[in-house]
Design an enzyme around this catalytic site. Structure first.
Site, mmCIF file in Angstrom:
data_model
loop_
_atom_site.group_PDB
_atom_site.id
_atom_site.type_symbol
_atom_site.label_atom_id
_atom_site.label_comp_id
_atom_site.label_asym_id
_atom_site.label_seq_id
_atom_site.Cartn_x
_atom_site.Cartn_y
_atom_site.Cartn_z
ATOM 1 N N THR A 103 -24.723 -20.546 24.446
ATOM 2 C CA THR A 103 -23.496 -21.106 23.867
ATOM 3 C C THR A 103 -22.893 -22.026 24.917
ATOM 4 O OG1 THR A 103 -22.083 -19.381 24.779
ATOM 5 C CG2 THR A 103 -23.001 -18.995 22.611
ATOM 6 N N GLU B 171 -23.066 -15.818 19.133
ATOM 7 C CA GLU B 171 -23.017 -14.388 19.476
ATOM 8 C C GLU B 171 -23.186 -13.480 18.248
ATOM 9 O OE1 GLU B 171 -21.034 -16.722 20.625
ATOM 10 O OE2 GLU B 171 -20.500 -16.378 22.723
ATOM 11 N N LYS C 161 2.188 -21.036 21.529
ATOM 12 C CA LYS C 161 3.085 -19.880 21.527
ATOM 13 C C LYS C 161 4.514 -20.360 21.720
ATOM 14 C CE LYS C 161 -0.610 -16.878 22.899
ATOM 15 N NZ LYS C 161 -1.276 -16.042 23.873
ATOM 16 N N TRP D 116 3.475 -17.534 16.940
ATOM 17 C CA TRP D 116 2.306 -18.392 17.082
ATOM 18 C C TRP D 116 2.341 -19.529 16.064
ATOM 19 C CZ3 TRP D 116 -2.561 -14.725 17.751
ATOM 20 C CH2 TRP D 116 -2.420 -14.002 18.951
#
Lengths: 544, 544
Positions: B183, B326, B434, B439
């Protein structure tokens, strides 16, 4: 060789992960139970799994230990399903007993399995009461559905109701047992097949694929196969894997089934041919609508071509499945082949009339009398052998493996394999007629005979012949009022089968012998005709 | 606890069993390769597997040992696939290198993997020649498709041609490695993920189900995803499992793809949104027919609603998939929910615009800043964590697990989970803004901005703010000739996002920074704007 350079996660193929998946991801999707009294109740995957936790607690409280067998004698409904998941979740092995067996077999099975507890339907109470004195290991009896005023064993809901459901499933190894199902052979005592977490999960993964049951979350699955019959062909594990709505019915009558199809919007169903014979007759009579039904799987025995055509005419995808208790049970299933669109109508029916092809996970071959593998030429017929991820290795408590040294399990069926991979059962190996070094398929002769006007049922067995070793005898039951003769039947067979297959004689009987599970008992028939001889019978075949 | 009362067979989940299945059951079904020069060649599963045996022999003859890494630097074609199966069959680990990475990354990866041999496409020759001096472990280079007059490394066909194919696959453990894929993170060196026999087989079993890729033998699958990109989303294992026809193309241009769709009768395809943007533009321009295409999976990044609607209008089933290297890579996929038919057109589009839901085999949860699991209410957003049968446990050569003590892998994505189980990516965790303890989703702001006339591309990052910690800055690229202003964009955003999400400023740039694999590089953008301050910028938001 085991190399661990880096790794993927350890994530055991555990049936309870599948059950947890249904609760977590599809908890609101319905599970409907249609009861024998005509009523219908509704629950969902979330509630079933919550109650399975209570069941696990109740089983532990009753002294059931991991590895112990937990028996059921019941039709299909949500409480039966709940008790499966609860028993497996606490490490138990769910043993589904087939109530259609003879009482002596039922006694033998319960004792051989060493069942610790039995869950049963109230309608089975007379059977259970009669057997209690014979079962030596069962310590507790629980009834799923006690009617008003019941004074017998404790009810399932009461029994689990005292537990709070705060329970963690036992941390099982993926090769630990989850299920036990006995096969009723025609000889000897029934043999038990143990299913494992891993085999059941892989079987379900394979089963939901488009070329098998083709199940998605939008499906509504109604298996018309008892849960005691090879786990209702795996549906109780395949359905929660997809989270689809499942309909369970204790009543298989055609009017009830058709009503359920329509009212519950059933899309996928599965059952043996006799179920569909009744269903088709009912619809032909009443003209009732089948609802959104789109996928029908037929197994257990061969579906007649007329049945296949009936579904095709209604744009319902119809396919054969073939399997056995030893195969969990899926062996082959009739997903359409790549060349489907290029096939003629008759070719498509021909293909569908075969038993389907193997999904990944099953290997299959046919073996001739000389022990050599036969080609997949659509002509050669031999003993059908399988091995795979959900095939028995060793029967319950058996001393020896059920397979040969290379892991092949002899199914007892005789089949031919076609170049496109599809399999066609031609006989049971013990029923095949060996004539002059060649094999005659008793099943093919019977199917051809049943297609002749006036023949209600037919069975073909081999009779000793001094020159050919064996020659076929066809034993028929006439339809009510029919006067069909032996000559008529022989004339009807000509052109349908090879000339040298034509039976040497046709005899008529009032009824044919059947096993407890309704299959034709060739063994009994052979006993009945053990003294039969072709002497004095005018031979009707070209071979003699 | 391990109980063995009776058993199912030992039948390892080995990738080569899947390959053998394709050869045995679907050997005649085609695998088509469309080459970059415009030509097309045809082979079938049987031939590919036969040649894989020759490849295994050639690898052994070259001194490659089980566990060794066998690298490829190639686009999608049948020889690439053949070498995968051959390498895995002799115990090797197929390492697909992504040619789009920077040369320094490519050098690092080859050496870190300790690749022994490299197969490559002739078009990659300049890259390979430049890297040979940096790669320290590669002993042999083989070229898949040498053009006329080639004088470089040995050709694949010549190299395997000297072997007779009489070969038995290595008897591998199901936890042995089969693949390696790196990756390209935005920070640090690339990390390698090792795939195993078992994880790959379970991933394929899950992937073919109706609610995932929905593959059957009648499908014709054309993945428009490179095989070096998380195994073309698993298609090279899913396709042979069903035996379907597979089309592999080295050329992803829209005219070529549409021609392949039509000429090869492609039914199933998958690719990132940019592929489909080009395809749709091409079809809108030429009016060309898409053939029998019925199933499109979009992943890699979010598909715009207009794209979803375009496919819906053509009765093509369209769904999102979300995953990562993954995860082998499937995490979620957009199978329709049970209630689909009852949903309005807009509700169906809303559902499809999310990233789909987990198949059995993946568990998923979202975690808030306090480390607590958040509810699946369709509102709460948190760090997305997964675990499951095909999720990384430990990166290649890593000293520590990639997961927490309970096996959860932090995906680096921020998402919300809906009550129906569907997942919606709201941000990358490192990109989330943030602001005042809450958020703000940079992705949602960007998607809204891109929908405004005149905006070609948009990126949103958090900028330090003395009162709110961070406030959003929107950086835009105008469409050619557009005069769209910051005020226009702010006006366009109002009503689309919460008032307090409205960026404090909009800046324009000629182009935005991207990574080697074409993703927006927020890291570089943040560096470019590291000295940026809202001082002097007239705030446009309601919060300040």
């Amino acid at each position: 060789m085991t190399l661990r350079l880096g790794t993927m996660q350890d994530w055991p193929l555990n049936v309870m992960r599948l059950v947890d998946h249904a609760e977590r991801e599809h908890g609101q999707n319905e599970v409907v139970s249609a009861w024998a009294d005509g009523s219908t109740t509704r629950t969902n995957w979330g509630t079933i799994v919550a109650k399975a936790r209570q069941t696990a607690q109740a089983l532990e409280a009753a002294g059931v230990k991991p590895g112990d067998r937990v028996a059921t004698l019941a039709m299909n409904h949500d409480r039966h399903l709940t008790s499966w998941y609860g028993a497996i979740g606490m490490g138990g092995v769910i043993h589904t007993i087939n109530p259609r067996l003879f009482p002596e077999q039922l006694a033998y099975i319960g004792n051989h399995a060493e069942d610790k507890i039995l869950f049963y339907d109230a309608m089975m109470a007379p059977l259970v009461e009669a057997l209690k004195q014979h079962w030596t290991t069962i310590e507790k009896y629980i009834v799923y559905d006690p009617p008003e005023g019941w004074e017998g064993d404790q009810s399932f809901e009461d029994w689990i109701g005292g537990h709070d459901g705060d329970y963690q499933w036992v941390d099982a190894d993926e090769r630990d047992p989850v299920g036990l199902c006995y096969t009723s052979g025609t000889t000897g005592n029934p043999k038990g097949v143990i299913y494992e977490h891993r085999s059941m999960v892989i079987h379900a993964l394979a089963g939901i694929q488009p070329d098998c049951f083709n199940l998605s979350e939008r499906s509504v699955a109604l298996p018309i196969v008892p849960m005691f019959h090879a786990n209702a062909w795996g549906m109780p594990f395949a359905a929660p894997m997809t989270g689809c709505k499942m309909v369970l019915s204790a009543d298989y009558s055609a009017p009830r089934m058709v009503k359920l199809f329509r009212e519950e919007k059933v899309t996928h169903s599965a059952g043996v041919p006799t179920i569909w014979v009744d269903m088709i007759a009912h619809i032909e009579k009443t003209g009732e609508d089948l609802g959104p039904l789109q996928n029908v799987t037929i197994g257990g025995s061969a579906a007649p071509r007329a049945m296949i055509k009936w579904f095709r005419a209604r744009d319902i995808q119809v396919g054969h499945a073939w399997g056995m208790t030893e195969l969990s049970p899926l062996g082959t299933i009739g997903g359409k082949p790549a060349e489907w669109d290029a096939m003629s109508d008759e070719e498509q029916v021909d293909y569908t009339a075969r038993q389907g092809r193997v999904p990944f996970g099953i290997e299959m071959r046919i073996i001739g009398d000389d022990g050599q593998e036969l080609p997949r030429d659509g002509k050669s017929s031999g003993n059908l052998e399988v091995r795979g991820a959900w095939v028995v290795d060793r029967y319950f408590k058996a001393d020896a493996p059920a397979t040969d040294k290379d892991g092949w399990f002899d199914t007892g069926d005789v089949a031919c394999l076609h170049p496109d991979g599809s399999m066609q059962i031609t006989d049971r190996s013990k029923d095949v007629i060996k004539s002059g070094g060649e094999w005659i398929s008793s099943i093919e002769l019977e199917n051809a005979a049943i297609g002749i006007d006036g023949v209600h049922e037919a069975a073909c067995i081999g009779i000793f012949h001094p020159k050919w070793d064996e020659r076929p005898l066809l034993v028929c039951v006439r339809e009510d009022g029919s006067q069909v003769s032996a000559d008529d039947i022989i004339a009807g067979l000509k052109g349908q089968v090879a000339k040298w297959w034509i039976p040497d004689a046709v005899e008529f009987v009032d009824e044919l012998p059947h096993t407890a599970t309704g299959k034709l008992s060739k063994k009994t028939l052979r006993e009945q005709f053990s003294d039969y001889s072709f002497d004095g019978v005018e031979s009707m075949t070209g071979r003699d």
